[in-house]
Structure formats: C-alpha cells, structure tokens
Design a protein around this motif. Structure first.
Motif, mmCIF file in Angstrom:
data_model
loop_
_atom_site.group_PDB
_atom_site.id
_atom_site.type_symbol
_atom_site.label_atom_id
_atom_site.label_comp_id
_atom_site.label_asym_id
_atom_site.label_seq_id
_atom_site.Cartn_x
_atom_site.Cartn_y
_atom_site.Cartn_z
ATOM 1 N N ILE A 17 -2.699 -118.078 -38.652
ATOM 2 C CA ILE A 17 -3.547 -117.346 -39.164
ATOM 3 C C ILE A 17 -3.324 -116.653 -39.939
ATOM 4 O O ILE A 17 -3.417 -115.405 -41.560
ATOM 5 N N GLN A 18 -3.802 -115.485 -38.942
ATOM 6 C CA GLN A 18 -3.838 -114.124 -39.188
ATOM 7 C C GLN A 18 -2.973 -113.044 -39.856
ATOM 8 O O GLN A 18 -2.776 -111.945 -40.136
ATOM 9 N N SER A 19 -1.913 -113.652 -38.478
ATOM 10 C CA SER A 19 -0.405 -112.849 -38.737
ATOM 11 C C SER A 19 0.056 -113.251 -39.895
ATOM 12 O O SER A 19 0.851 -112.078 -41.136
ATOM 13 N N MET A 20 0.117 -114.340 -41.064
ATOM 14 C CA MET A 20 0.611 -114.655 -41.996
ATOM 15 C C MET A 20 -0.376 -113.446 -42.866
ATOM 16 O O MET A 20 0.586 -113.155 -43.824
ATOM 17 N N ALA A 21 -1.660 -113.931 -43.000
ATOM 18 C CA ALA A 21 -2.423 -113.034 -43.551
ATOM 19 C C ALA A 21 -2.541 -111.414 -43.756
ATOM 20 O O ALA A 21 -1.820 -111.079 -45.129
ATOM 21 N N ALA A 22 -1.747 -110.769 -42.835
ATOM 22 C CA ALA A 22 -1.586 -109.551 -42.129
ATOM 23 C C ALA A 22 -0.120 -109.346 -43.152
ATOM 24 O O ALA A 22 0.212 -108.008 -43.836
ATOM 25 N N TRP A 47 2.684 -113.154 -55.502
ATOM 26 C CA TRP A 47 2.632 -113.310 -54.020
ATOM 27 C C TRP A 47 2.729 -114.965 -53.432
ATOM 28 O O TRP A 47 2.803 -115.337 -52.419
ATOM 29 N N ALA A 48 2.590 -115.404 -54.835
ATOM 30 C CA ALA A 48 3.185 -117.564 -54.374
ATOM 31 C C ALA A 48 4.733 -117.097 -53.991
ATOM 32 O O ALA A 48 5.186 -117.884 -53.151
ATOM 33 N N GLY A 49 5.343 -116.225 -54.466
ATOM 34 C CA GLY A 49 6.620 -116.597 -53.998
ATOM 35 C C GLY A 49 7.116 -116.101 -52.492
ATOM 36 O O GLY A 49 8.178 -116.778 -52.168
ATOM 37 N N GLU A 50 6.034 -115.088 -52.435
ATOM 38 C CA GLU A 50 6.376 -114.111 -51.631
ATOM 39 C C GLU A 50 5.916 -115.708 -50.037
ATOM 40 O O GLU A 50 6.393 -115.524 -48.772
ATOM 41 N N LEU A 51 5.066 -116.245 -50.803
ATOM 42 C CA LEU A 51 4.128 -117.229 -49.209
ATOM 43 C C LEU A 51 5.528 -118.248 -49.263
ATOM 44 O O LEU A 51 5.587 -118.847 -48.614
ATOM 45 N N LEU A 65 -12.372 -118.658 -41.679
ATOM 46 C CA LEU A 65 -12.002 -117.740 -40.998
ATOM 47 C C LEU A 65 -12.033 -117.004 -41.749
ATOM 48 O O LEU A 65 -11.710 -116.195 -43.001
ATOM 49 N N GLU A 66 -11.922 -115.279 -41.270
ATOM 50 C CA GLU A 66 -11.979 -114.218 -42.000
ATOM 51 C C GLU A 66 -11.123 -114.471 -42.785
ATOM 52 O O GLU A 66 -11.003 -113.674 -44.062
#
Length: 202
Positions: free
Chosen positions: A64-69, A81-85, A114-115
C-alpha cells in the motif's frame, strides 16, 4: 564474509512476501518459498517479522505504501489521478490482490488506518466535490479505478469482445476518467486531455 545488510535483507523479504501473498493469500502463502526467493532462511524472517501474520501484515503495508509513493494523489487533477491508478493496477496488480486477500483472511490488518490513506484523505480534503466528503471521494475513485480488475471475466466477455485487447482497456480507462470528471467537474465535456500521450497497456 561481508557484513549482513539488514535493511537490504528485509527489503528482499518484503518484496518476495508481497508477490507470494498476492498470488496465494495468507493461508496459501508459504514462508519457505518466501525465504528461498529472498535468498534467506525462515529463522531470519521470523527474527524480523515475528511470525507469518506479522510478515503478511508488513507485506500488505509495504504494498500500500509503495502504491501511495508511486501514484500520489493529485488534488488539482483527480480524474488524471484515477487514470494513473488504473494504469498502476494494470502494471502491478500485487497491491490490489494482497489487499483483497487481507479483506478476506485478515480484515484486522486491512482495516488499519494506514498513514497512506490518512495522507490521501488530507490531500483531497480541500477539493470542491460537494456533497461528497474526502473519504467518499477517495472510495469512489478507488472503486472505479479498480473495477476492471475486480469484475468477473465472464461479464467482461459478455459482449463477445476480448477484455485484454488494448483498445478495450483504453476505452475502460477513458470511462474511469469520465466518471471521476463528472463527479468533480459537473458539466465538463473536455475529457480527452486525460490520457497520457503515447499511453499503452501491456
């Protein structure tokens, strides 16, 4: 013999654990395979993470943190951002898969605030998306960007097309962006700007 690099060893273990648990879940994942893939041993894994539960929870957090970064929120352009996700899940499905396994097998881990989620909520809190709250907006964006990968294959094939055809994936990506645009920018018709130039899907 060179000194052991504890951080590098932990990183290799987490990388192997994310792949293993994303593929097999908590119950089906094998610590022996993780140790072999990471080039270490089970004793070392337990020394770092305590037990299998601790390793799974750490792998979930890492994914999750890797995806967030790598795909941080873009409060100034939520449709993009939705397209990037959407693209991220296409390239690297492990984060979504391990999260789904957590929901099924270890909801106590999946429900942790999670943070990364808190940071994303804060990032979009100032977005003019009434009547949606920041949490509502995040849930909606995640739902539409992940829907393609959570939909039964039989339904995706119901029109006789190939769900994995590049043009089909691109069309669904456009639909994701359109949906988010209409939520955050009611009345907007300029949706073509969102697809990255030269974007393709493997």
């Amino acid at each position: 013999m060179p000194p052991r690099d504890a951080q590098a060893t932990k990183a290799r273990i987490l990388q192997a654990a994310v792949a293993e648990f994303a593929e097999h879940g908590h119950a089906g994942g094998r610590v022996e395979r993780i140790a072999r893939e990471a080039g270490t041993n089970i004793r070392m894994i337990y020394a770092y993470f305590g037990n299998k539960d601790g390793l799974f929870d750490a792998a979930l957090t890492s994914a999750i943190q890797s995806m967030a970064a790598r795909v941080p929120p873009r409060p100034d352009d939520l449709p993009a951002w939705a397209g990037e996700l959407f693209d991220y899940h296409q390239r690297e499905p492990a984060a979504l898969r391990i999260n789904m396994w957590a929901q099924l097998e270890r909801p106590q881990a999946a429900s942790e605030p999670l943070e990364s989620y808190l940071a994303k909520t804060t990032a979009v809190a100032g977005t003019d998306s009434a009547p949606l709250t920041a949490v509502d907006l995040l849930v909606f964006i995640y739902a539409v960007s992940q829907a393609w990968y959570l939909t039964p294959v039989g339904l995706l094939k119901a029109d006789g097309g190939d769900p994995q055809a590049p043009e089909r994936i691109a069309a669904h990506r456009d639909a994701v962006i359109t949906a988010v645009t209409r939520i955050v920018q009611p009345g907007s018709t300029d949706l073509t700007r969102q697809r990255p130039e030269g974007a393709h899907h493997d």
